[in-house]
Scaffold this motif. Structure first.
Motif, PDB file in Angstrom:
ATOM      1  N   LEU A  87     -42.305 -17.921 -15.202  1.00  0.00           N
ATOM      2  CA  LEU A  87     -40.981 -17.323 -15.357  1.00  0.00           C
ATOM      3  C   LEU A  87     -41.045 -15.888 -15.851  1.00  0.00           C
ATOM      4  N   ALA A  88     -41.947 -15.608 -16.783  1.00  0.00           N
ATOM      5  CA  ALA A  88     -42.066 -14.243 -17.296  1.00  0.00           C
ATOM      6  C   ALA A  88     -42.386 -13.264 -16.169  1.00  0.00           C
ATOM      7  N   ALA A  89     -43.332 -13.636 -15.315  1.00  0.00           N
ATOM      8  CA  ALA A  89     -43.680 -12.785 -14.175  1.00  0.00           C
ATOM      9  C   ALA A  89     -42.506 -12.636 -13.228  1.00  0.00           C
ATOM     10  N   GLY A  90     -41.730 -13.717 -13.074  1.00  0.00           N
ATOM     11  CA  GLY A  90     -40.559 -13.652 -12.212  1.00  0.00           C
ATOM     12  C   GLY A  90     -39.525 -12.671 -12.729  1.00  0.00           C
ATOM     13  N   LEU A  91     -39.286 -12.675 -14.038  1.00  0.00           N
ATOM     14  CA  LEU A  91     -38.312 -11.748 -14.609  1.00  0.00           C
ATOM     15  C   LEU A  91     -38.793 -10.300 -14.526  1.00  0.00           C
TER      16      LEU A  91
END
Length: 243
Positions: free
Chosen positions: A96-100
Motif C-alpha cells: 500500500l505504501a508503494a501504491g500511495l
C-alpha cells in the motif's frame, strides 16, 4: 517506468483526481483480516460488491478524473470491471505504501493539482466527504480521513511527497500517527474530513449491513449481498426442525 491502461479514451483532463486503491478480487489477496472469520468465497464476493459500489460513488462526482491504482498483476482483471472513463494505473513497487507513493508521483508529476486517494471498500462513504476533502486542499497541503482504529481511509495532496509513506506502520493502529508525524517533519499543513470506518473484520460487516438496511441506495449491490448473506447465515445456524 509505470504503465497505465485506460478502458476508454480519456475525457478532457479535469483539475481534480480521485484514485481508488484496489486489488483484483482474488481469495487470499483482498480483505485478509476479514477472511479469518468469513469464508474466502464470501470475502471475494463481498469485495466485488464493495468495489462496484465504490466506483459508482466515484462517478457521482462531477469534473473529476477517476482512476484505479493497483499492482501490475491485477491490471487486466480490474480493467474488465472498471467501466468507462476509469483509467487503470499500475503502481511501482509492492504494498500500500508503494501504491500511495505511485498515486501522487503519477498524477501530480511536476505540477500542483488536488488528488484524493481512498479505499476500494468505502461505498458507504457520503459523497459530501469526498467533496469536502477536495475543498480542504484549497487551503491545506494534506487532507486525511481517519478511521476509528488509528488508520486512515483517505489521503489527499496537491504534490508528490514520497517520504510521507513508508512500509512501516501501514495497515496498523499507528498508521495515522506516523503519517501526521511525517507531515509535520515536512512542514505540510494538514486538514481532516470525517472519521469513518472501512470493512476489515466481521463486526464491520455487521455495522455496514445495519446502516445499509435503512439506506440501501448508498451502496445497492453491497446492501443486497449483505442482506442475502445474513439470511443464509441465520438459516445455516438454525437447528433443524424436529417432527
Amino acid at each position: 517506468m509505470e504503465r497505465s491502461r485506460e478502458t476508454t479514451a480519456p475525457s478532457p483532463d479535469p483539475e481534480r483526481v480521485l484514485v481508488i486503491m484496489a486489488k483484483a478480487p482474488r481469495a487470499g489477496a483482498v480483505k485478509t483480516r476479514l477472511a479469518a472469520s468469513v469464508p474466502a468465497s464470501a470475502v471475494v464476493a463481498l469485495y466485488c460488491c464493495l468495489l462496484d459500489d465504490t466506483l459508482t460513488l466515484a462517478r457521482s462526482l462531477e469534473d473529476v478524473e477517476i482512476a484505479i491504482m493497483c499492482p501490475q498483476c491485477d491490471a487486466a482483471d480490474l480493467t474488465s470491471v472498471a467501466g468507462a472513463k476509469v483509467s487503470i494505473v499500475c503502481q511501482k513497487g509492492e504494498g500500500l505504501a508503494a501504491g500511495l507513493v505511485s498515486v501522487f508521483r503519477h498524477f501530480a508529476g511536476d505540477r500542483s493539482r488536488p488528488i484524493i486517494a481512498f479505499n476500494s471498500d468505502s461505498p458507504h462513504l457520503p459523497r459530501s466527504v469526498l467533496e469536502n476533502a477536495f475543498d480542504v486542499l484549497t487551503t491545506r497541503d494534506l487532507v486525511v480521513g481517519p478511521t476509528h482504529d488509528g488508520g486512515y481511509y483517505l489521503v489527499g495532496a496537491k504534490t508528490s511527497n514520497p517520504t510521507l509513506f513508508a512500509h512501516d506502520g501501514m495497515g496498523t493502529s499507528s498508521a495515522l500517527e506516523t503519517l501526521l508525524s511525517r507531515a509535520q517533519d515536512l512542514r505540510l499543513s494538514v486538514g481532516f474530513v470525517d472519521v469513518f470506518y472501512d470493512i476489515d473484520v466481521a463486526e464491520d460487516m455487521t455495522r455496514l449491513a445495519a446502516e445499509l438496511r435503512f439506506s440501501p441506495h448508498r451502496a445497492p449491490r453491497t446492501a443486497m449481498w449483505l442482506e442475502n448473506w445474513q439470511h443464509a447465515t441465520k438459516r445455516s445456524a438454525s437447528p433443524n426442525d424436529k417432527p
